[in-house]
Design a protein around this motif. Sequence first.
Motif, PDB file in Angstrom:
ATOM      1  N   ALA A  33       0.719  -1.275  -0.100  1.00 28.04           N
ATOM      2  CA  ALA A  33      -0.412  -0.213  -0.204  1.00 28.04           C
ATOM      3  C   ALA A  33       0.755   1.196   0.065  1.00 28.04           C
ATOM      4  CB  ALA A  33      -0.744   0.244   1.221  1.00 28.04           C
ATOM      5  N   LEU A  34       1.797   0.988   0.702  1.00 27.01           N
ATOM      6  CA  LEU A  34       2.234   2.474   0.716  1.00 27.01           C
ATOM      7  C   LEU A  34       3.268   2.208  -0.637  1.00 27.01           C
ATOM      8  CD1 LEU A  34       4.757   2.034   4.138  1.00 27.01           C
ATOM      9  CD2 LEU A  34       3.752   3.669   3.471  1.00 27.01           C
ATOM     10  N   VAL A  35       3.952   1.518  -1.007  1.00 29.80           N
ATOM     11  CA  VAL A  35       4.247   1.583  -2.834  1.00 29.80           C
ATOM     12  C   VAL A  35       3.348   1.927  -3.522  1.00 29.80           C
ATOM     13  CG1 VAL A  35       5.342   0.361  -4.641  1.00 29.80           C
ATOM     14  CG2 VAL A  35       6.101   0.072  -2.378  1.00 29.80           C
ATOM     15  N   ASP A  36       2.178   1.854  -3.359  1.00 32.43           N
ATOM     16  CA  ASP A  36       0.811   2.033  -4.280  1.00 32.43           C
ATOM     17  C   ASP A  36       0.542   3.017  -4.105  1.00 32.43           C
ATOM     18  OD1 ASP A  36       0.932  -0.797  -5.923  1.00 32.43           O
ATOM     19  OD2 ASP A  36       0.127  -1.605  -4.932  1.00 32.43           O
ATOM     20  N   GLU A  37       0.398   3.753  -2.974  1.00 32.43           N
ATOM     21  CA  GLU A  37      -0.163   5.056  -3.034  1.00 32.43           C
ATOM     22  C   GLU A  37       0.530   6.095  -2.321  1.00 32.43           C
ATOM     23  OE1 GLU A  37      -3.200   4.322  -0.080  1.00 32.43           O
ATOM     24  OE2 GLU A  37      -3.661   2.044  -0.533  1.00 32.43           O
ATOM     25  N   ALA A  38       2.165   6.213  -2.530  1.00 28.65           N
ATOM     26  CA  ALA A  38       3.335   6.952  -2.367  1.00 28.65           C
ATOM     27  C   ALA A  38       2.698   8.110  -3.082  1.00 28.65           C
ATOM     28  CB  ALA A  38       4.618   7.200  -2.466  1.00 28.65           C
ATOM     29  N   ASN A  39       1.953   8.226  -3.409  1.00 25.76           N
ATOM     30  CA  ASN A  39       2.270   9.424  -5.091  1.00 25.76           C
ATOM     31  C   ASN A  39       0.785  10.575  -4.674  1.00 25.76           C
ATOM     32  OD1 ASN A  39       5.032  10.472  -5.463  1.00 25.76           O
ATOM     33  ND2 ASN A  39       4.847   8.209  -7.247  1.00 25.76           N
ATOM     34  N   VAL A  40       0.087   9.834  -4.178  1.00 21.67           N
ATOM     35  CA  VAL A  40      -1.496   9.802  -3.756  1.00 21.67           C
ATOM     36  C   VAL A  40      -1.983  11.158  -2.017  1.00 21.67           C
ATOM     37  CG1 VAL A  40      -1.985   8.556  -5.815  1.00 21.67           C
ATOM     38  CG2 VAL A  40      -2.508   7.348  -3.395  1.00 21.67           C
ATOM     39  N   GLY A  41      -0.620  10.948  -1.884  1.00 15.64           N
ATOM     40  CA  GLY A  41      -1.137  11.323  -0.605  1.00 15.64           C
ATOM     41  C   GLY A  41      -1.416  10.923   0.996  1.00 15.64           C
ATOM     42  N   THR A  42      -1.348   9.215   0.872  1.00 13.26           N
ATOM     43  CA  THR A  42      -1.439   8.882   2.041  1.00 13.26           C
ATOM     44  C   THR A  42      -0.018   8.672   2.576  1.00 13.26           C
ATOM     45  OG1 THR A  42      -2.281   6.586   0.151  1.00 13.26           O
ATOM     46  CG2 THR A  42      -1.639   5.992   2.925  1.00 13.26           C
ATOM     47  N   THR A  43      -1.292   9.168   3.817  1.00 16.17           N
ATOM     48  CA  THR A  43       0.481   9.000   5.155  1.00 16.17           C
ATOM     49  C   THR A  43       0.756   7.971   5.697  1.00 16.17           C
ATOM     50  OG1 THR A  43      -1.317   9.491   6.867  1.00 16.17           O
ATOM     51  CG2 THR A  43      -0.604  11.430   5.569  1.00 16.17           C
ATOM     52  N   GLU A  47      14.651  -1.010   7.538  1.00 13.68           N
ATOM     53  CA  GLU A  47      14.086   0.377   6.763  1.00 13.68           C
ATOM     54  C   GLU A  47      12.696   0.637   7.439  1.00 13.68           C
ATOM     55  OE1 GLU A  47      14.215   1.250   2.519  1.00 13.68           O
ATOM     56  OE2 GLU A  47      12.300   0.448   2.113  1.00 13.68           O
ATOM     57  N   ALA A  48      12.604   2.148   7.469  1.00 10.79           N
ATOM     58  CA  ALA A  48      11.277   2.723   8.050  1.00 10.79           C
ATOM     59  C   ALA A  48      10.278   3.191   7.027  1.00 10.79           C
ATOM     60  CB  ALA A  48      11.447   3.903   8.650  1.00 10.79           C
ATOM     61  N   PRO A  49       9.560   2.890   7.570  1.00  7.14           N
ATOM     62  CA  PRO A  49       8.381   3.201   6.381  1.00  7.14           C
ATOM     63  C   PRO A  49       8.017   4.568   5.602  1.00  7.14           C
ATOM     64  CG  PRO A  49       6.846   2.548   8.406  1.00  7.14           C
ATOM     65  CD  PRO A  49       8.464   2.630   8.932  1.00  7.14           C
ATOM     66  N   SER A  50       8.946   6.291   5.971  1.00  5.86           N
ATOM     67  CA  SER A  50       9.198   7.363   5.632  1.00  5.86           C
ATOM     68  C   SER A  50      10.495   6.440   4.466  1.00  5.86           C
ATOM     69  CB  SER A  50       9.464   8.642   6.837  1.00  5.86           C
ATOM     70  OG  SER A  50      11.090   7.301   7.526  1.00  5.86           O
ATOM     71  N   ALA A  51      10.963   5.980   5.062  1.00  8.02           N
ATOM     72  CA  ALA A  51      12.047   5.561   4.046  1.00  8.02           C
ATOM     73  C   ALA A  51      11.731   5.229   2.730  1.00  8.02           C
ATOM     74  CB  ALA A  51      13.195   4.914   5.042  1.00  8.02           C
ATOM     75  N   THR A  52      10.526   4.180   2.882  1.00  2.20           N
ATOM     76  CA  THR A  52      10.262   3.586   1.244  1.00  2.20           C
ATOM     77  C   THR A  52       9.130   4.717   0.693  1.00  2.20           C
ATOM     78  OG1 THR A  52      10.365   1.668   2.915  1.00  2.20           O
ATOM     79  CG2 THR A  52       8.332   1.908   1.024  1.00  2.20           C
ATOM     80  N   LEU A  53       8.843   5.279   1.153  1.00  2.00           N
ATOM     81  CA  LEU A  53       7.630   6.307   1.012  1.00  2.00           C
ATOM     82  C   LEU A  53       8.909   7.250   0.029  1.00  2.00           C
ATOM     83  CD1 LEU A  53       5.150   7.643   3.661  1.00  2.00           C
ATOM     84  CD2 LEU A  53       4.889   7.029   1.309  1.00  2.00           C
ATOM     85  N   HIS A  54       9.667   7.819   0.879  1.00  2.00           N
ATOM     86  CA  HIS A  54      10.974   9.205  -0.231  1.00  2.00           C
ATOM     87  C   HIS A  54      11.594   8.452  -1.440  1.00  2.00           C
ATOM     88  CE1 HIS A  54      10.316  12.252   2.879  1.00  2.00           C
ATOM     89  NE2 HIS A  54      10.335  11.508   4.060  1.00  2.00           N
ATOM     90  N   ARG A  55      12.252   6.982  -0.650  1.00  2.00           N
ATOM     91  CA  ARG A  55      11.919   6.212  -2.394  1.00  2.00           C
ATOM     92  C   ARG A  55      11.653   5.964  -3.382  1.00  2.00           C
ATOM     93  NH1 ARG A  55      12.419   1.210  -2.811  1.00  2.00           N
ATOM     94  NH2 ARG A  55      12.093   1.067  -0.594  1.00  2.00           N
ATOM     95  N   ILE A  56      10.290   6.235  -3.028  1.00  2.00           N
ATOM     96  CA  ILE A  56       8.760   5.868  -3.937  1.00  2.00           C
ATOM     97  C   ILE A  56       9.463   7.062  -4.615  1.00  2.00           C
ATOM     98  CG2 ILE A  56       7.358   4.541  -4.681  1.00  2.00           C
ATOM     99  CD1 ILE A  56       8.834   2.756  -3.796  1.00  2.00           C
ATOM    100  N   THR A  80      11.984  11.277  -3.174  1.00  2.00           N
ATOM    101  CA  THR A  80      12.798  12.388  -1.643  1.00  2.00           C
ATOM    102  C   THR A  80      13.101  12.122  -1.277  1.00  2.00           C
ATOM    103  OG1 THR A  80      10.790  12.242  -0.913  1.00  2.00           O
ATOM    104  CG2 THR A  80      10.343  13.663  -2.456  1.00  2.00           C
ATOM    105  N   GLU A  81      14.244  13.198  -0.538  1.00  2.00           N
ATOM    106  CA  GLU A  81      15.272  12.846   0.214  1.00  2.00           C
ATOM    107  C   GLU A  81      14.729  12.517   1.787  1.00  2.00           C
ATOM    108  OE1 GLU A  81      19.404  14.539   2.130  1.00  2.00           O
ATOM    109  OE2 GLU A  81      18.937  15.510   0.403  1.00  2.00           O
ATOM    110  N   THR A  82      15.509  11.444   2.167  1.00  2.00           N
ATOM    111  CA  THR A  82      15.325  11.037   3.420  1.00  2.00           C
ATOM    112  C   THR A  82      15.334  12.481   4.224  1.00  2.00           C
ATOM    113  OG1 THR A  82      14.818   8.998   3.418  1.00  2.00           O
ATOM    114  CG2 THR A  82      14.674   9.851   5.313  1.00  2.00           C
ATOM    115  N   PRO A  83      14.268  13.061   5.606  1.00  2.00           N
ATOM    116  CA  PRO A  83      15.272  14.041   5.727  1.00  2.00           C
ATOM    117  C   PRO A  83      16.327  13.418   7.270  1.00  2.00           C
ATOM    118  CG  PRO A  83      13.254  14.000   5.972  1.00  2.00           C
ATOM    119  CD  PRO A  83      13.202  13.017   5.596  1.00  2.00           C
ATOM    120  N   ALA A  84      17.314  14.541   6.978  1.00  2.00           N
ATOM    121  CA  ALA A  84      18.492  14.143   8.095  1.00  2.00           C
ATOM    122  C   ALA A  84      18.065  13.483   9.407  1.00  2.00           C
ATOM    123  CB  ALA A  84      19.330  14.732   7.888  1.00  2.00           C
ATOM    124  N   SER A  85      16.857  14.507  10.256  1.00  2.00           N
ATOM    125  CA  SER A  85      16.415  14.607  11.632  1.00  2.00           C
ATOM    126  C   SER A  85      15.772  13.590  11.947  1.00  2.00           C
ATOM    127  CB  SER A  85      16.181  16.644  11.594  1.00  2.00           C
ATOM    128  OG  SER A  85      14.987  16.119  10.837  1.00  2.00           O
TER     129      SER A  85
END
Length: 370
Positions: free
Chosen positions: A269-279, A305-314, A317-322
């Motif tokens: 779901a994260l991969v399929d919906e990464a670009n449609v605003g799903t959190t 990897e964290a879910p946020s890393a998956t989202l940013h990779r798809i 975008t760059e994963t925030p260093a913080s």
Amino acid sequence: MVETLLRLQYSATDTVAATTAMRAVLGAARVATRSGAVAWEQVSLVDDGVTVSSIQARGDGIRLHVPGAAELLVVLVEAGEATLITGGMRIRLGAEDLGLIPISADAELRWSAARLQLFAIPAAPLARLLGVPRSAVRLHAPRIDPCSPELAEYFRRTAQLLTSDAFGAPEVYARDLVRSATVDLLTAIIVEAFELTNRSEDASDRDGTIIRRAIAEMRAHLTEPITVPEIAEAAGVSVRGLQMAFIRQLDVAPLLHLRQLRLEAARSALVDEANVGTTIADIARRFGYANSGRFSTHYRNEYGEAPSATLHRIRGTETPASSPDDYGAAEADLVQADERFGESGTPGADRTAGAAIPIDWAASDQSPVP
């Protein structure tokens, strides 16, 4: 003591009278000593779900022989020492140790001076637990000592709860649901502690069918709660039978496999919906996690990897260093969800005093499983 709970009390100075006392609760039994003399005190509490006999006896080489046990028997030594022999196995029992006498087994318990409790479990609670007719209870007992000290201690505590609180308080004993649930809990601990299975579920030739049915039921409930007993029922086996099939074939417990399936679905779901605003919070809640931080922990443990890393990779975008872990990202996603759906993160809902708190049904076991 509640009147419907049968209380039997015996005192004996010879093996004939001691044998009579044991036969009153076990049916077939025989007590013997080298001299024929014995100091025997016995109090038995007889309920339709369990019989508990407290025995204190001294004698020259006491032997309690049980031929073809009609019920499942558990020995708890409270003081002294005893030796249990059954099915070609022999164990020495000290204070607070447990031993098992399987249904239909010939057994002998030996001691010279000891205080012990004997728990007799009939077929009815075993049949309820295993999900089979009473006549179909055919237990396989691979061991006669507990598989872990933690389960042994849990048995002792539950036995104390049953004998002192459930059997000792009229108001509690009169509640059939409470009494039967306590007996069922004790029975479940015995099944787990001694790794009992029903013989019809002990062979591996049905494992493939069981697992296919179970996984199909799991996949049908990835976005809604389901318990392990419900999965076992759909697979046509007991909870214990389901556990054994998964361990034999997949080397994982059913509940953990269900979590893996939900995490796989969440990743898709994260991969399929990464670009449609799903959190991340949206995905977490969809698959049963009210706590996004816990979802992130399970996700990272599974995929590295964290879910946020998956989202940013798809998204490219760059994963925030913080945000080396996903707790901060999860909180940010929850804020975004609050802005879109209201403070509770649910469409049309407001966070007010007394509002229901969502439960992590994907992250917790909804039933006590062996």
